[in-house]
Write a protein that holds these residues in place. Structure first.
Motif, PDB file in Angstrom:
ATOM      1  N   ALA A 212       0.850  -1.192   0.000  1.00  0.00           N
ATOM      2  CA  ALA A 212       0.000   0.000   0.000  1.00  0.00           C
ATOM      3  C   ALA A 212       0.879   1.233   0.000  1.00  0.00           C
ATOM      4  CB  ALA A 212      -0.929  -0.003   1.212  1.00  0.00           C
ATOM      5  N   ASP A 213       0.242   2.386  -0.120  1.00  0.00           N
ATOM      6  CA  ASP A 213       0.995   3.640  -0.067  1.00  0.00           C
ATOM      7  C   ASP A 213       1.500   3.898   1.345  1.00  0.00           C
ATOM      8  OD1 ASP A 213       1.821   6.279  -1.269  1.00  0.00           O
ATOM      9  OD2 ASP A 213       0.448   7.005   0.280  1.00  0.00           O
ATOM     10  N   SER A 214       0.659   3.651   2.347  1.00  0.00           N
ATOM     11  CA  SER A 214       1.055   3.799   3.742  1.00  0.00           C
ATOM     12  C   SER A 214       0.286   2.790   4.569  1.00  0.00           C
ATOM     13  CB  SER A 214       0.781   5.222   4.256  1.00  0.00           C
ATOM     14  OG  SER A 214      -0.608   5.521   4.188  1.00  0.00           O
ATOM     15  N   VAL A 215       0.842   2.442   5.721  1.00  0.00           N
ATOM     16  CA  VAL A 215       0.239   1.441   6.605  1.00  0.00           C
ATOM     17  C   VAL A 215       0.181   2.016   8.007  1.00  0.00           C
ATOM     18  CG1 VAL A 215       0.440  -0.870   7.595  1.00  0.00           C
ATOM     19  CG2 VAL A 215       1.058  -0.482   5.203  1.00  0.00           C
ATOM     20  N   LEU A 216      -1.000   1.929   8.626  1.00  0.00           N
ATOM     21  CA  LEU A 216      -1.195   2.325  10.022  1.00  0.00           C
ATOM     22  C   LEU A 216      -1.748   1.112  10.757  1.00  0.00           C
ATOM     23  CD1 LEU A 216      -1.342   4.399  12.322  1.00  0.00           C
ATOM     24  CD2 LEU A 216      -3.630   5.015  11.508  1.00  0.00           C
ATOM     25  N   MET A 217      -0.983   0.593  11.704  1.00  0.00           N
ATOM     26  CA  MET A 217      -1.389  -0.622  12.392  1.00  0.00           C
ATOM     27  C   MET A 217      -1.205  -0.469  13.889  1.00  0.00           C
ATOM     28  SD  MET A 217       1.759  -3.122  11.263  1.00  0.00           S
ATOM     29  CE  MET A 217       1.134  -4.476  12.268  1.00  0.00           C
ATOM     30  N   HIS A 218      -2.060  -1.157  14.626  1.00  0.00           N
ATOM     31  CA  HIS A 218      -1.973  -1.133  16.075  1.00  0.00           C
ATOM     32  C   HIS A 218      -0.748  -1.910  16.535  1.00  0.00           C
ATOM     33  CE1 HIS A 218      -3.202  -1.669  20.307  1.00  0.00           C
ATOM     34  NE2 HIS A 218      -3.940  -0.600  20.104  1.00  0.00           N
ATOM     35  N   GLU A 219      -0.210  -1.525  17.687  1.00  0.00           N
ATOM     36  CA  GLU A 219       1.000  -2.180  18.172  1.00  0.00           C
ATOM     37  C   GLU A 219       0.763  -3.647  18.531  1.00  0.00           C
ATOM     38  OE1 GLU A 219       2.362  -0.419  21.754  1.00  0.00           O
ATOM     39  OE2 GLU A 219       0.399  -0.375  22.712  1.00  0.00           O
ATOM     40  N   ASN A 220      -0.501  -4.019  18.801  1.00  0.00           N
ATOM     41  CA  ASN A 220      -0.810  -5.413  19.114  1.00  0.00           C
ATOM     42  C   ASN A 220      -1.191  -6.232  17.883  1.00  0.00           C
ATOM     43  OD1 ASN A 220      -0.384  -4.903  21.835  1.00  0.00           O
ATOM     44  ND2 ASN A 220      -2.502  -4.326  22.194  1.00  0.00           N
ATOM     45  N   ALA A 221      -1.265  -5.595  16.719  1.00  0.00           N
ATOM     46  CA  ALA A 221      -1.580  -6.321  15.483  1.00  0.00           C
ATOM     47  C   ALA A 221      -0.324  -7.047  14.983  1.00  0.00           C
ATOM     48  CB  ALA A 221      -2.115  -5.377  14.422  1.00  0.00           C
ATOM     49  N   ARG A 222      -0.553  -8.028  14.105  1.00  0.00           N
ATOM     50  CA  ARG A 222       0.565  -8.851  13.624  1.00  0.00           C
ATOM     51  C   ARG A 222       0.401  -9.122  12.139  1.00  0.00           C
ATOM     52  NH1 ARG A 222       2.484 -14.773  15.999  1.00  0.00           N
ATOM     53  NH2 ARG A 222       4.100 -15.186  14.434  1.00  0.00           N
ATOM     54  N   VAL A 223       1.480  -8.969  11.410  1.00  0.00           N
ATOM     55  CA  VAL A 223       1.522  -9.259   9.975  1.00  0.00           C
ATOM     56  C   VAL A 223       2.639 -10.262   9.741  1.00  0.00           C
ATOM     57  CG1 VAL A 223       1.829  -8.309   7.671  1.00  0.00           C
ATOM     58  CG2 VAL A 223       0.655  -6.964   9.407  1.00  0.00           C
ATOM     59  N   ASP A 224       2.284 -11.419   9.176  1.00  0.00           N
ATOM     60  CA  ASP A 224       3.279 -12.477   8.981  1.00  0.00           C
ATOM     61  C   ASP A 224       4.098 -12.283   7.712  1.00  0.00           C
ATOM     62  OD1 ASP A 224       2.256 -13.497  11.246  1.00  0.00           O
ATOM     63  OD2 ASP A 224       1.324 -15.276  10.365  1.00  0.00           O
ATOM     64  N   GLY A 225       3.576 -11.527   6.739  1.00  0.00           N
ATOM     65  CA  GLY A 225       4.275 -11.367   5.474  1.00  0.00           C
ATOM     66  C   GLY A 225       5.082 -10.079   5.409  1.00  0.00           C
ATOM     67  N   THR A 226       5.423  -9.688   4.193  1.00  0.00           N
ATOM     68  CA  THR A 226       6.222  -8.495   3.944  1.00  0.00           C
ATOM     69  C   THR A 226       5.323  -7.282   3.786  1.00  0.00           C
ATOM     70  OG1 THR A 226       7.860  -9.861   2.817  1.00  0.00           O
ATOM     71  CG2 THR A 226       7.982  -7.483   2.447  1.00  0.00           C
ATOM     72  N   ILE A 227       5.760  -6.161   4.327  1.00  0.00           N
ATOM     73  CA  ILE A 227       5.030  -4.898   4.223  1.00  0.00           C
ATOM     74  C   ILE A 227       5.811  -3.958   3.305  1.00  0.00           C
ATOM     75  CG2 ILE A 227       4.125  -2.903   5.458  1.00  0.00           C
ATOM     76  CD1 ILE A 227       3.845  -4.608   7.921  1.00  0.00           C
ATOM     77  N   LYS A 228       5.169  -3.499   2.233  1.00  0.00           N
ATOM     78  CA  LYS A 228       5.761  -2.549   1.310  1.00  0.00           C
ATOM     79  C   LYS A 228       4.902  -1.292   1.285  1.00  0.00           C
ATOM     80  CE  LYS A 228       7.832  -6.044  -1.722  1.00  0.00           C
ATOM     81  NZ  LYS A 228       7.940  -6.560  -3.126  1.00  0.00           N
ATOM     82  N   ALA A 229       5.436  -0.201   1.827  1.00  0.00           N
ATOM     83  CA  ALA A 229       4.701   1.062   1.921  1.00  0.00           C
ATOM     84  C   ALA A 229       5.672   2.203   1.648  1.00  0.00           C
ATOM     85  CB  ALA A 229       4.060   1.221   3.287  1.00  0.00           C
ATOM     86  N   PRO A 230       5.630   2.832   0.462  1.00  0.00           N
ATOM     87  CA  PRO A 230       6.555   3.925   0.151  1.00  0.00           C
ATOM     88  C   PRO A 230       6.453   5.105   1.104  1.00  0.00           C
ATOM     89  CG  PRO A 230       5.476   3.118  -1.842  1.00  0.00           C
ATOM     90  CD  PRO A 230       4.780   2.474  -0.694  1.00  0.00           C
ATOM     91  N   SER A 231       5.238   5.399   1.583  1.00  0.00           N
ATOM     92  CA  SER A 231       5.042   6.551   2.477  1.00  0.00           C
ATOM     93  C   SER A 231       5.277   6.216   3.933  1.00  0.00           C
ATOM     94  CB  SER A 231       3.629   7.125   2.292  1.00  0.00           C
ATOM     95  OG  SER A 231       3.460   7.586   0.973  1.00  0.00           O
ATOM     96  N   GLY A 232       5.594   4.963   4.253  1.00  0.00           N
ATOM     97  CA  GLY A 232       5.972   4.625   5.616  1.00  0.00           C
ATOM     98  C   GLY A 232       4.936   3.772   6.330  1.00  0.00           C
ATOM     99  N   VAL A 233       5.386   3.205   7.453  1.00  0.00           N
ATOM    100  CA  VAL A 233       4.556   2.377   8.325  1.00  0.00           C
ATOM    101  C   VAL A 233       4.503   3.037   9.692  1.00  0.00           C
ATOM    102  CG1 VAL A 233       4.246   0.097   9.365  1.00  0.00           C
ATOM    103  CG2 VAL A 233       5.202   0.296   7.061  1.00  0.00           C
ATOM    104  N   SER A 234       3.299   3.234  10.214  1.00  0.00           N
ATOM    105  CA  SER A 234       3.106   3.861  11.522  1.00  0.00           C
ATOM    106  C   SER A 234       2.430   2.874  12.456  1.00  0.00           C
ATOM    107  CB  SER A 234       2.254   5.140  11.405  1.00  0.00           C
ATOM    108  OG  SER A 234       2.845   6.055  10.507  1.00  0.00           O
ATOM    109  N   PHE A 235       2.819   2.948  13.746  1.00  0.00           N
ATOM    110  CA  PHE A 235       2.238   2.073  14.758  1.00  0.00           C
ATOM    111  C   PHE A 235       1.409   2.913  15.727  1.00  0.00           C
ATOM    112  CE2 PHE A 235       4.271  -1.918  13.789  1.00  0.00           C
ATOM    113  CZ  PHE A 235       5.384  -1.536  13.067  1.00  0.00           C
ATOM    114  N   LEU A 236       0.222   2.432  16.010  1.00  0.00           N
ATOM    115  CA  LEU A 236      -0.692   3.129  16.897  1.00  0.00           C
ATOM    116  C   LEU A 236      -0.563   2.554  18.295  1.00  0.00           C
ATOM    117  CD1 LEU A 236      -3.006   5.190  17.170  1.00  0.00           C
ATOM    118  CD2 LEU A 236      -4.595   3.339  16.644  1.00  0.00           C
ATOM    119  N   ARG A 237      -0.209   3.418  19.240  1.00  0.00           N
ATOM    120  CA  ARG A 237      -0.062   3.002  20.633  1.00  0.00           C
ATOM    121  C   ARG A 237      -1.194   3.590  21.462  1.00  0.00           C
ATOM    122  NH1 ARG A 237       4.973   0.933  21.811  1.00  0.00           N
ATOM    123  NH2 ARG A 237       6.541   1.169  20.185  1.00  0.00           N
TER     124      ARG A 237
END
Length: 327
Positions: A212-237
């Protein structure tokens, strides 16, 4: 279901089912309540209806049907002609308000406002928009896809935007031109592809990759695969939920409220305890006699100026003693 919906699998409804015109159902349809079929609907399999069957013009049921209630075949052409003549006559008489009132009463559906089996309609009704395509391989929607809570879906999802509720189980991937929002405690056995932002809620798990262009995910979420985001990945605490026993003011002093009562169900050990609250000493001196440091409003004096001031003080004191002795 809206107009032009295509479903290639079986359909089972515990209560009523409404299918709009030009829809195609490729297999068996079982209805626990009443069935309403619009014009030019085609059912390749068999139709079983526990209640009443209301069908429109040119409906084709190739596998046959069984209905335990009333069977009504509608022909909407005379009704449309009657409405046209009625509206034209009322407009000629200049009664526009009566036309609006009559149309509202005609198309008003009181059943939509009632609870469905004692619950809210949004929690029990599945709405498929016009032009959607549903098969074991893909669920395709031309516009937005809004999926409720506690749903189980099998197949890939294609839509402009996708938003899901809590406790979703999806066995497939999601393809979207816009945002993808995965609710809390959800599980996706597939990949997420979006040209916009992907938002993953708390305690959710993605058994696949994200692009995706950007990813916003909770700190307790889990992704087993690869994350590709040109605009960055942010974690919600999440913000801290524990209470603080000591408040610190602007001068650095601890303020302890003796009358503070603990909320019901909160133990003393669950609170954040401040060990030893020490007063912060300011770097700004408040005394005018300070020798070292900066004093606000006071100019720095040179050594010569300080010596002249000492001489004036000493001379003045000696002159004052002479005057006292002369008296």
């Amino acid at each position: 279901m809206g107009e032009g919906v295509t479903v290639s699998g079986d359909i089972a409804a515990s209560s009523d089912i409404r299918i709009d015109m030009w829809s195609k159902l490729g297999s068996r349809v079982e209805v626990g309540g009443n069935a309403y079929l619009g014009e030019f609907v085609t059912i390749d399999g068999k139709l079983l209806v526990e209640g009443d069957l209301d069908v429109g013009k040119e409906v084709k049921i190739r596998g046959g049907f069984e209905a335990k209630g009333w069977i009504v075949v509608r022909n909407p052409v005379p009704v449309i002609i009657f409405l046209f003549l009625y509206i034209r006559e009322m407009m000629r008489l200049g009664k526009g308000e009566e036309i609006e009132k009559a149309v509202e009463e005609l198309f008003e559906d009181s059943e939509d406002s009632q609870d469905f089996e004692g619950k809210e309609p949004s929690e029990n009704i599945m709405i498929i928009p016009a032009g959607a395509k549903i098969s074991p391989e893909v669920i395709e929607v031309a516009g937005e896809a809004d999926i409720g809570s506690n749903c189980l879906l099998i197949g890939n999802i294609r839509a402009q935007t996708v938003e899901t509720g809590k406790n979703l189980t999806l066995k497939g991937s999601v393809y979207s031109e816009g945002k993808i929002i995965i609710g809390e405690s959800s599980t996706v056995h597939g990949n997420l592809f979006s040209k916009g932002q992907v938002h993953i809620g708390r305690n959710s798990r993605i058994f696949g990759g994200i692009k995706a262009d950007s990813v916003l995910m909770h700190e307790n979420a889990r992704v087993d695969g690869t994350i590709k985001a040109p605009s960055g990945v942010s974690f919600l605490r999440e913000a801290a939920e524990k209470q603080i026993l000591v408040e610190v003011n602007a001068l650095g002093k601890g303020i302890v409220s003796k009358a503070r009562e603990l909320p019901k169900g909160v133990l003393q050990d669950d609170l954040i305890k401040a060990p030893d609250v020490a007063e912060i000493v300011s770097l700004i001196k408040s005394s005018a006699k300070a020798k070292n440091g900066f004093v606000p409003g006071r100019k720095r004096k040179t050594a010569r100026t300080q010596a002249l001031e000492r001489t004036r003080r000493f001379t003045g004191a000696r002159t004052y003693r002479k005057e006292k002795s002369g008296d």
